[in-house]
Motif scaffolding. Structure first.
Motif, PDB file in Angstrom:
ATOM      1  N   SER A   2       0.825  -1.209   0.000  1.00  0.00           N
ATOM      2  CA  SER A   2       0.000   0.000   0.000  1.00  0.00           C
ATOM      3  C   SER A   2       0.856   1.254   0.000  1.00  0.00           C
ATOM      4  O   SER A   2       0.503   2.255  -0.643  1.00  0.00           O
ATOM      5  CB  SER A   2      -0.941   0.000   1.212  1.00  0.00           C
ATOM      6  N   PRO A  26     -15.969   8.688  -2.370  1.00  0.00           N
ATOM      7  CA  PRO A  26     -16.111   7.880  -1.144  1.00  0.00           C
ATOM      8  C   PRO A  26     -14.836   7.117  -0.822  1.00  0.00           C
ATOM      9  O   PRO A  26     -14.219   6.515  -1.700  1.00  0.00           O
ATOM     10  CB  PRO A  26     -17.265   6.924  -1.483  1.00  0.00           C
ATOM     11  N   MET A  27     -14.449   7.128   0.446  1.00  0.00           N
ATOM     12  CA  MET A  27     -13.222   6.454   0.860  1.00  0.00           C
ATOM     13  C   MET A  27     -13.369   4.931   0.867  1.00  0.00           C
ATOM     14  O   MET A  27     -12.389   4.211   1.044  1.00  0.00           O
ATOM     15  CB  MET A  27     -12.797   6.938   2.253  1.00  0.00           C
ATOM     16  N   SER A  28     -14.589   4.442   0.682  1.00  0.00           N
ATOM     17  CA  SER A  28     -14.802   3.001   0.555  1.00  0.00           C
ATOM     18  C   SER A  28     -14.510   2.520  -0.857  1.00  0.00           C
ATOM     19  O   SER A  28     -14.484   1.314  -1.115  1.00  0.00           O
ATOM     20  CB  SER A  28     -16.248   2.652   0.923  1.00  0.00           C
ATOM     21  N   HIS A  29     -14.288   3.444  -1.783  1.00  0.00           N
ATOM     22  CA  HIS A  29     -13.975   3.128  -3.172  1.00  0.00           C
ATOM     23  C   HIS A  29     -12.483   3.300  -3.369  1.00  0.00           C
ATOM     24  O   HIS A  29     -11.853   4.148  -2.747  1.00  0.00           O
ATOM     25  CB  HIS A  29     -14.763   4.061  -4.099  1.00  0.00           C
ATOM     26  N   ILE A  30     -11.887   2.520  -4.283  1.00  0.00           N
ATOM     27  CA  ILE A  30     -10.440   2.568  -4.444  1.00  0.00           C
ATOM     28  C   ILE A  30      -9.952   3.940  -4.884  1.00  0.00           C
ATOM     29  O   ILE A  30      -8.852   4.369  -4.530  1.00  0.00           O
ATOM     30  CB  ILE A  30      -9.976   1.465  -5.435  1.00  0.00           C
ATOM     31  N   LEU A  33      -9.930   5.947  -1.649  1.00  0.00           N
ATOM     32  CA  LEU A  33      -8.997   5.388  -0.671  1.00  0.00           C
ATOM     33  C   LEU A  33      -7.542   5.551  -1.095  1.00  0.00           C
ATOM     34  O   LEU A  33      -6.707   6.046  -0.330  1.00  0.00           O
ATOM     35  CB  LEU A  33      -9.307   3.901  -0.451  1.00  0.00           C
ATOM     36  N   THR A 129     -10.487  -1.548  -8.571  1.00  0.00           N
ATOM     37  CA  THR A 129     -10.408  -1.983  -7.184  1.00  0.00           C
ATOM     38  C   THR A 129      -9.587  -3.257  -7.059  1.00  0.00           C
ATOM     39  O   THR A 129      -8.812  -3.425  -6.107  1.00  0.00           O
ATOM     40  CB  THR A 129     -11.825  -2.218  -6.631  1.00  0.00           C
ATOM     41  N   TYR A 188     -13.893 -11.657  -1.646  1.00  0.00           N
ATOM     42  CA  TYR A 188     -14.199 -12.096  -0.282  1.00  0.00           C
ATOM     43  C   TYR A 188     -15.175 -13.277  -0.290  1.00  0.00           C
ATOM     44  O   TYR A 188     -16.283 -13.185  -0.824  1.00  0.00           O
ATOM     45  CB  TYR A 188     -14.792 -10.928   0.500  1.00  0.00           C
TER      46      TYR A 188
END
Length: 231
Positions: A2, A26-30, A33, A129, A188
């Motif tokens: 990272s 959105p920080m939940s998206h690559i 982030l 992602t 996942y």
């Protein structure tokens, strides 16, 4: 891994502690982030956080003289252009120095409109992602007049193949397969999907179609399959 990806993103944008990036992805998206949060923090720069996107808020932030980096999907730029035109067609963003769009195809008209409005190149890139960030990006010292996604980043590999997995001839359209340190471990709790996407030798089938230009620049032209999400 990272930290390396954050470094690559930061260096490709010449980020420094003097920068402040507008952060509404959105920080939940690559995109949010890696490209915004991790890269900006790696450089010691600042984020201007916005809870949701509204074109008027973005324009106000740009005119405040705080924002030096504006990054987002093409729709964000289209709405900013539309809002500025509603206000008379002019904007003053004294600190703005870098514009970048990703997460979707770049229309030539939108690119021309954004560059005319701000007097800056609109940079472009390609990532996903499943690779944890950008795979291709246009270089700051070589702004482009086309809508390619630029050059491959350090550490990543690309092969363009036909449906049988054989490399196509230079310039031909094919499936984009990538390999490198950013490839995901897997989906996942979905080993079957993971096995479909990642080959035993580490190549990830992106599901995208594209071609390489003579200088190695990537042009993404479509998808082998699409998922439509409503509401």
């Amino acid at each position: 891994c990272s930290s390396d990806l954050a470094r690559i993103s930061a260096e490709s944008r010449n980020l420094s502690p003097a920068d402040c990036a507008y952060a509404v992805m959105p920080m939940s998206h690559i995109f949010g982030l890696a490209t915004l949060l991790l890269a900006t923090f790696h450089a010691g720069a600042s984020l201007h956080l916005a809870a949701r996107f509204m074109a008027e808020y973005a324009v106000t932030a740009l005119e405040s003289g705080e924002i030096s980096i504006l990054q987002g999907v093409p729709t964000l730029f289209a709405r900013v252009v539309a809002r500025v035109r509603e206000r008379g067609g002019r904007i003053t963003a004294p600190q703005l120095r870098y514009l970048y769009t990703g997460g979707g195809p770049l229309d030539p008209t939108l690119k021309a409109d954004v560059e005319a409005l701000f007097g800056l190149p609109l940079h472009h890139g390609y990532g996903m992602t499943e690779y944890a960030g950008s795979l291709f990006i246009t270089r700051m010292d070589q702004p482009r007049d086309d809508v390619s996604s630029g050059q491959i980043v350090a550490g990543a590999e690309l092969r363009v193949v036909d449906p049988n997995g054989q490399r196509v001839r230079p310039g031909e359209v094919g499936e984009l397969h990538v390999r490198g340190p950013g490839v995901m471990r897997g989906y996942y709790r979905a080993p079957e999907l993971t096995a479909e996407a990642i080959a035993a030798d580490g190549w990830l089938n992106t599901g995208d179609l594209g071609r390489l230009g003579p200088d190695g620049a990537l042009f993404v032209v479509g998808r082998t399959k699409d998922l439509v999400i409503r509401s």
